[in-house]
Scaffold this motif. Sequence first.
Motif, PDB file in Angstrom:
ATOM      1  N   SER B  80     -22.929 -14.509 -10.399  1.00  0.00           N
ATOM      2  CA  SER B  80     -21.588 -13.929  -9.928  1.00  0.00           C
ATOM      3  C   SER B  80     -20.474 -14.137 -10.739  1.00  0.00           C
ATOM      4  N   ARG B 107     -26.034 -12.511  -7.756  1.00  0.00           N
ATOM      5  CA  ARG B 107     -25.354 -12.971  -6.552  1.00  0.00           C
ATOM      6  C   ARG B 107     -23.974 -12.105  -6.591  1.00  0.00           C
ATOM      7  N   LEU B 109     -20.321 -10.478  -5.929  1.00  0.00           N
ATOM      8  CA  LEU B 109     -18.911 -10.726  -6.555  1.00  0.00           C
ATOM      9  C   LEU B 109     -17.837 -10.904  -5.436  1.00  0.00           C
ATOM     10  N   ASP B 121     -23.300  -8.548  -9.944  1.00  0.00           N
ATOM     11  CA  ASP B 121     -22.700  -9.200 -11.079  1.00  0.00           C
ATOM     12  C   ASP B 121     -23.411  -8.534 -12.437  1.00  0.00           C
TER      13      ASP B 121
END
Lengths: 98, 389
Positions: B80, B107, B109, B121
């Motif tokens: 992220s 993950r 953002l 990400d």
Amino acid sequence: MSRAELGEILPGGAIAEPGSTAEFKTADWRSSKPVLMDLEKCTGCPLCWIFCPEPAIVRRADGKIEFDYYHCKGCGICAAECPLKLIVMVEEAGDGDG
Amino acid sequence: MAKALSGSEAVALAVKQANVDVVAAYPITPQTIIVERLAEYINNGELDAEYVPVESEHSALSECAAASMTGARVFTATASQGLALMHDMMYIAAGLRCPVVMAVANRALSAPINIHRDHSDIMGSRDSGWVQIFVENNQQAYDMTLEAFKLAEDHDILLPVTVNMDGFFVSHAVEGVETLDDSRAAGFLPPRKPLHYLDASKPMSFGALASPEWYYRIRHQVVEAMARVEQKLEEVEREYLRVSRRSYGALGLSQVENAEIVILCAGAVAGTARTAARRLRERGVKVGVVSVRLYRPFPAEKIIHAISNAEALLVIDLAMSPGAPSAPLGQDIKAALFDAGVRLPVWNVVCGLGGRDVSEAEIEKLATTLAESTTSTPRERITYWGVAV
């Protein structure tokens, strides 16, 4: 430029030859260059050498000066500082578009 | 015998067995467990490596690139915002040809802040010059981490590699993972033999300024190295097959030969898609699945071959590209089809963002909708599926 012409580039542009930055011409975009009009009258004082922001003034063995045009950007400080006004700025022969 | 490991633990074990020299990392959910385990291995003396607890992800990747240039085997992990903070250094690691291996526990953002799985990400860094691999499960997370070092450090490649695993779905879920014993892992992955490296007795410059006549040529080396990755990965996989009896390929193909509808996706959602496809086949809908395991370089020719009998494609993206004609995977697949002169209906569906579940039932519904549509049915180019639940 010579190595680029040879086409030899290590991965990531790594440079195997130390100190090769000295070969890098840093002033080929200069628009005018300093010229010493009268070598005989140069006293080697050496104000141009002190004020040059680049190491582009070279002091000769006899104390007089000459220019390193590979590194001179043509700023004109040497011409302004020379107490005898022996240095003049001469326009470079351009490629026609100024 | 299989060990019960989370995806993060599987990656950490592979990194330990890869006998890395340097780990530099900054904790971020859902990646933290990977580097926590590595810190423990190093602290316990199980892994003889330098652990650099840096103050940011930007520093982590700076450290990794520099360490890699000394000839070290180097690992980091992030997710992220951490990956976003590395973005700057990702281009540098690739351009300087540093074979760093990085696990990304994919993950969402920010904003809004969210710690859950999607691919936003890594898709933001897809042009950075890193080889990008997606894994579907913990076993692949383990296997591809070991393979990634071998691929990255090969002198024909010398590119950094990301191993992408879905945050939580892979990073935290526990599964049985077949592992190699240490000696087999060491046999597969002997110590790195660097091509050029920082050595005071033989000085070299790395990262010099490149003027216009140099920059493009040096950066183009990354393109040339990328072009060798598919073949090299096949060689690496053949070697890995010998020690592990496991091999994956650039694409994971499931029942594509006679499929009328092919679903293309990356990461853990591929497993869900295969289950959905199996159920659909029971109802007579011929569906196949292509799991895009190697995302950069993009295996366009293999994809075209895999979908050669399809009548329509469902491309599932777990990331958005706001304002673009398609989401990232959709863009790549449409470009590949166009270049190959293949004109097929492509339905690009964005779903699963910020950890939103993508269920078998939903994929069944999407594939059925596509199968039942005809050329005269108006269909959106891109659908943001189930935004409001």
